[in-house]
Design an enzyme around this catalytic site. Structure first.
Site, short mmCIF file in Angstrom:
data_model
loop_
_atom_site.label_atom_id
_atom_site.label_comp_id
_atom_site.label_asym_id
_atom_site.label_seq_id
_atom_site.Cartn_x
_atom_site.Cartn_y
_atom_site.Cartn_z
N ASP A 179 0.86 -1.28 0.10
CA ASP A 179 0.05 -0.13 0.03
C ASP A 179 0.93 1.22 -0.02
O ASP A 179 2.07 1.26 0.40
CB ASP A 179 -0.78 -0.06 1.23
CG ASP A 179 -1.89 1.07 1.35
OD1 ASP A 179 -2.51 1.46 0.28
OD2 ASP A 179 -1.88 1.86 2.37
N ASP A 227 -0.06 5.06 1.19
CA ASP A 227 -0.36 6.00 2.10
C ASP A 227 -0.20 5.22 3.56
O ASP A 227 -0.92 4.50 4.07
CB ASP A 227 -1.69 6.61 2.18
CG ASP A 227 -2.04 7.41 0.86
OD1 ASP A 227 -0.79 8.23 0.40
OD2 ASP A 227 -2.77 7.36 0.05
N CYS A 268 -7.29 1.75 -7.30
CA CYS A 268 -8.74 1.70 -7.26
C CYS A 268 -9.02 3.43 -7.44
O CYS A 268 -8.66 3.89 -6.47
CB CYS A 268 -9.49 1.09 -5.94
SG CYS A 268 -11.18 1.55 -6.05
N HIS A 306 -11.74 4.95 -7.31
CA HIS A 306 -13.43 4.95 -7.10
C HIS A 306 -13.34 5.62 -5.64
O HIS A 306 -12.73 5.31 -4.71
CB HIS A 306 -14.09 3.71 -7.22
CG HIS A 306 -13.99 3.30 -8.56
ND1 HIS A 306 -13.06 2.10 -8.90
CD2 HIS A 306 -14.41 3.62 -9.67
CE1 HIS A 306 -13.38 1.89 -10.18
NE2 HIS A 306 -14.15 2.91 -10.75
N CYS A 344 -17.66 -0.16 -5.98
CA CYS A 344 -16.95 -1.10 -6.93
C CYS A 344 -16.45 -2.45 -6.21
O CYS A 344 -16.35 -2.44 -5.34
CB CYS A 344 -15.76 -0.38 -7.39
SG CYS A 344 -14.48 0.14 -6.27
N CYS A 379 -13.16 -3.13 -6.98
CA CYS A 379 -11.69 -2.80 -6.97
C CYS A 379 -11.29 -2.19 -5.61
O CYS A 379 -10.07 -2.21 -5.15
CB CYS A 379 -10.95 -2.29 -8.18
SG CYS A 379 -11.61 -0.77 -8.62
#
Length: 123
Positions: free
Chosen positions: A12, A14, A83, A85, A91, A93
């Site tokens: 990941d 952040d 992703c 979104h 969604c 994802c």
């Protein structure tokens, strides 16, 4: 006890490779001092290393998808799955759903049992 060698690592952005766990613009995002070297070491040990990130600011127009993707690639990831979104889009994802991993499977051959996701929180 069987020792599993991970072959695919999803990391990941952040709070994991830099920043403080909350969105920072590309200009304001600061990597942790060890991030680039850690990615290089994983790759030197034969692992695929992929970026994995939810970025709602792409959907709302505050960030460009390709700029964000290229920022991840520039620090050494083999690929990145993002992703774009908002939470309201519902969604498949958006982490922790499986859509980003399914996208990775469409491009790469890897075994989930030999893969790991590294992040700063569960969801």
């Amino acid at each position: 006890m069987m020792k599993i060698k991970y072959t695919t690592i999803f990391i990941d952005r952040d709070g994991t490779i830099g920043g403080d766990g909350h969105f920072k613009s590309l200009q304001d995002f600061k990597l942790f001092p060890y991030t680039v070297n850690a990615i290089k070491r994983l790759k030197a040990n034969g692992m695929q290393v992929f970026g994995l990130s939810n970025q709602t600011h792409i959907e709302d127009g505050k960030m460009n998808y390709y700029d964000f993707f290229n920022s991840l690639m520039s620090i050494g990831f083999d690929d990145a799955f993002i992703c774009p979104h908002s939470e309201n889009t519902n969604c498949n994802c958006r982490k922790p759903r499986q859509g980003l991993i399914e996208q990775a499977h469409a491009k790469y051959d890897f075994d989930n049992s030999q893969s790991i996701i590294i992040g700063d929180r569960h969801s």
